[in-house]
Write a protein that holds these residues in place. Structure first.
Motif, PDB file in Angstrom:
ATOM      1  N   TRP A  97       9.756 -27.776   1.304  1.00  0.00           N
ATOM      2  CA  TRP A  97      10.860 -28.023  -0.121  1.00  0.00           C
ATOM      3  C   TRP A  97      11.518 -28.909   0.599  1.00  0.00           C
ATOM      4  N   ASP A  98      12.417 -27.738   1.035  1.00  0.00           N
ATOM      5  CA  ASP A  98      14.215 -27.653   0.530  1.00  0.00           C
ATOM      6  C   ASP A  98      14.332 -28.354   2.344  1.00  0.00           C
ATOM      7  N   PRO A  99      15.513 -29.451   2.316  1.00  0.00           N
ATOM      8  CA  PRO A  99      15.917 -29.301   3.674  1.00  0.00           C
ATOM      9  C   PRO A  99      16.125 -28.581   4.399  1.00  0.00           C
ATOM     10  N   ILE A 100      15.966 -28.739   5.558  1.00  0.00           N
ATOM     11  CA  ILE A 100      15.502 -27.891   7.276  1.00  0.00           C
ATOM     12  C   ILE A 100      16.496 -28.269   7.989  1.00  0.00           C
ATOM     13  N   ALA A 101      16.853 -27.729   8.755  1.00  0.00           N
ATOM     14  CA  ALA A 101      18.320 -27.391  10.413  1.00  0.00           C
ATOM     15  C   ALA A 101      17.140 -27.473  11.235  1.00  0.00           C
ATOM     16  N   ALA A 102      17.521 -28.778  12.267  1.00  0.00           N
ATOM     17  CA  ALA A 102      16.117 -28.697  13.827  1.00  0.00           C
ATOM     18  C   ALA A 102      16.248 -27.261  14.212  1.00  0.00           C
ATOM     19  N   GLY A 103      17.464 -25.908  14.201  1.00  0.00           N
ATOM     20  CA  GLY A 103      17.223 -24.968  14.776  1.00  0.00           C
ATOM     21  C   GLY A 103      16.092 -23.894  13.801  1.00  0.00           C
TER      22      GLY A 103
ATOM     23  N   ARG B 256      15.111 -28.367  21.033  1.00  0.00           N
ATOM     24  CA  ARG B 256      14.919 -29.983  22.318  1.00  0.00           C
ATOM     25  C   ARG B 256      13.774 -30.854  21.467  1.00  0.00           C
ATOM     26  N   LEU B 257      12.990 -30.704  21.336  1.00  0.00           N
ATOM     27  CA  LEU B 257      11.891 -30.887  20.841  1.00  0.00           C
ATOM     28  C   LEU B 257      11.333 -30.986  19.491  1.00  0.00           C
ATOM     29  N   ALA B 258      11.720 -30.210  18.884  1.00  0.00           N
ATOM     30  CA  ALA B 258      12.169 -30.173  16.825  1.00  0.00           C
ATOM     31  C   ALA B 258      13.084 -31.064  17.410  1.00  0.00           C
ATOM     32  N   SER B 259      14.210 -31.570  17.863  1.00  0.00           N
ATOM     33  CA  SER B 259      15.080 -33.097  17.966  1.00  0.00           C
ATOM     34  C   SER B 259      14.589 -34.217  18.284  1.00  0.00           C
ATOM     35  N   ALA B 260      14.041 -33.884  19.192  1.00  0.00           N
ATOM     36  CA  ALA B 260      13.215 -35.138  19.246  1.00  0.00           C
ATOM     37  C   ALA B 260      12.426 -36.014  18.369  1.00  0.00           C
ATOM     38  N   GLN B 261      11.600 -34.846  17.313  1.00  0.00           N
ATOM     39  CA  GLN B 261      10.239 -35.575  16.726  1.00  0.00           C
ATOM     40  C   GLN B 261      11.671 -35.250  15.664  1.00  0.00           C
ATOM     41  N   LEU B 262      11.791 -35.515  15.031  1.00  0.00           N
ATOM     42  CA  LEU B 262      13.014 -35.460  13.900  1.00  0.00           C
ATOM     43  C   LEU B 262      13.708 -36.446  14.191  1.00  0.00           C
ATOM     44  N   SER B 263      14.004 -36.962  15.049  1.00  0.00           N
ATOM     45  CA  SER B 263      14.870 -38.593  15.314  1.00  0.00           C
ATOM     46  C   SER B 263      14.069 -39.311  15.176  1.00  0.00           C
ATOM     47  N   ARG B 264      13.040 -39.395  15.577  1.00  0.00           N
ATOM     48  CA  ARG B 264      11.625 -40.499  15.763  1.00  0.00           C
ATOM     49  C   ARG B 264      11.090 -40.395  14.422  1.00  0.00           C
ATOM     50  N   LEU B 265      10.743 -39.027  13.673  1.00  0.00           N
ATOM     51  CA  LEU B 265      10.694 -39.206  12.424  1.00  0.00           C
ATOM     52  C   LEU B 265      11.396 -39.408  11.122  1.00  0.00           C
ATOM     53  N   THR B 266      12.777 -39.828  11.623  1.00  0.00           N
ATOM     54  CA  THR B 266      13.747 -40.390  10.692  1.00  0.00           C
ATOM     55  C   THR B 266      13.791 -41.914  11.382  1.00  0.00           C
TER      56      THR B 266
ATOM     57  N   VAL C 262      20.222 -34.847   5.471  1.00  0.00           N
ATOM     58  CA  VAL C 262      21.019 -34.497   4.543  1.00  0.00           C
ATOM     59  C   VAL C 262      22.101 -33.623   4.426  1.00  0.00           C
ATOM     60  N   ASP C 263      23.017 -33.605   3.804  1.00  0.00           N
ATOM     61  CA  ASP C 263      24.071 -32.706   4.367  1.00  0.00           C
ATOM     62  C   ASP C 263      23.476 -31.413   3.603  1.00  0.00           C
ATOM     63  N   LEU C 264      23.456 -30.162   4.160  1.00  0.00           N
ATOM     64  CA  LEU C 264      23.239 -28.698   4.033  1.00  0.00           C
ATOM     65  C   LEU C 264      24.293 -28.188   3.460  1.00  0.00           C
ATOM     66  N   PRO C 265      24.226 -28.063   1.505  1.00  0.00           N
ATOM     67  CA  PRO C 265      25.091 -26.960   0.490  1.00  0.00           C
ATOM     68  C   PRO C 265      25.425 -25.729   1.514  1.00  0.00           C
ATOM     69  N   GLN C 266      26.842 -25.939   2.087  1.00  0.00           N
ATOM     70  CA  GLN C 266      27.441 -24.470   2.717  1.00  0.00           C
ATOM     71  C   GLN C 266      27.296 -24.468   4.108  1.00  0.00           C
ATOM     72  N   HIS C 267      26.566 -25.581   4.921  1.00  0.00           N
ATOM     73  CA  HIS C 267      26.776 -26.249   6.055  1.00  0.00           C
ATOM     74  C   HIS C 267      27.029 -26.992   7.049  1.00  0.00           C
ATOM     75  N   ALA C 268      27.204 -26.783   7.640  1.00  0.00           N
ATOM     76  CA  ALA C 268      28.630 -27.813   8.422  1.00  0.00           C
ATOM     77  C   ALA C 268      27.284 -28.398   9.403  1.00  0.00           C
ATOM     78  N   ARG C 269      25.829 -28.946   9.180  1.00  0.00           N
ATOM     79  CA  ARG C 269      25.161 -29.357   9.990  1.00  0.00           C
ATOM     80  C   ARG C 269      24.304 -30.128   8.646  1.00  0.00           C
ATOM     81  N   LEU C 270      23.619 -31.191   9.488  1.00  0.00           N
ATOM     82  CA  LEU C 270      23.031 -32.201   8.696  1.00  0.00           C
ATOM     83  C   LEU C 270      21.198 -31.239   8.774  1.00  0.00           C
TER      84      LEU C 270
END
Length: 283
Positions: free
Chosen positions: A211-217, A228-238, A246-254
């Protein structure tokens, strides 16, 4: 797919209404079947739209929900539709899109309007105007409307579906309202999910479960999938409009979350969903 498939879908949608008016269903179906046998793309496009206009008895106003996704499935979709709109005075297309139109072929033929979510007062006014049952719920149980807005957003589509459901039966609470909207959206959600391969559907389900935003890792670990496969899937779904960054609060990543909260709820839906929801309408 080809552009004529869009006209064929409209014909299939129109056919039951014509049969209900007394037209010969077998004759209408034979006309549809004849179109399916046409192999040449241009000929199929012309004859399918001609038949659609003939069935309508005049020009056609076609409402397309998700223009970007529809054209993404059509070979040369944007250019083909643009040529059709320029050459065909009988055709008017009103469409929604998840992303701004950037294709030069489409920006030349479409006038665009960017819609923002409705305010609470606008949402109440929209739903109340749908009918007596809807007006009664908005007036006496405003928390039920706030619950649906909280989960689906203050967009016209879920609000219109909610208002129609209340006109049929205003009883229930916020949880049953959410389930009614999900039931109404089920065909659209099923059609969109059917476009995706199983692995992409698994990624969507995992994002919805979080439910809340989640990073690729973390997502790759939850799915036991290489990053890398998860990132590829996320790029395609985006790119397909299912997921947004979305920006993750308190994290320097998406992070990533489903763009359509209704689809997220549909993926989460189970027998115990109503018991798991904590909604303002229950207060």
């Amino acid at each position: 797919s080809r552009l004529s498939d869009v006209w064929l879908l409209a014909l299939e949608t129109l056919r039951p209404a014509l049969v209900a008016e007394g037209q010969d269903g077998a004759l209408l179906q034979s006309q549809l079947d004849a179109l399916l046998l046409i192999e040449d793309d241009h000929k199929a496009d012309v004859e399918a739209l001609d038949l659609l206009c003939a069935w309508a008895g005049r020009g056609v106003a076609l409402l397309l929900d998700g223009l970007d996704h529809t054209l993404g499935r059509v070979d040369g979709g944007a250019a083909a539709l643009a040529r059709r709109l320029e050459d065909e005075p009988r055709l008017l297309v009103l469409a929604t899109a998840d992303e701004p139109l950037t294709d030069a072929a489409l920006t030349g033929v479409f006038s665009t309007l960017t819609l923002s979510p409705l305010s609470e007062a606008e949402a109440q006014a929209l739903v109340a105007r749908i009918g007596e049952g809807a007006q009664r719920v908005v007036t006496t149980e405003p928390g039920r409307l706030r619950a649906v807005v909280q989960l689906f957003g203050a967009w016209p589509q879920p609000l219109a579906l909610l208002g129609a459901a209340w006109c049929d039966d205003p009883s229930g609470d916020a949880s049953t309202d959410v389930l009614r909207v999900l039931d109404a959206l089920r065909p659209a959600h099923a059609a969109r999910l059917a476009e995706l391969p199983p692995q992409s559907q698994q990624v969507l389900a995992a994002i919805a479960e979080r439910w809340d935003p989640i990073a690729a890792g973390p997502l790759s670990r939850a799915l036991r999938m290489q990053v890398r496969l998860a990132s590829a899937q996320l790029s395609r779904l985006t790119s397909l409009g299912f997921v947004q960054k979305v920006d993750l609060p308190q994290h320097a990543r998406l992070g990533f979350q489903l763009r359509d909260r209704g689809l997220a709820l549909a993926l989460l839906r189970g027998e115990a969903l109503a018991d798991r929801l904590v909604l303002p309408g229950r207060l």
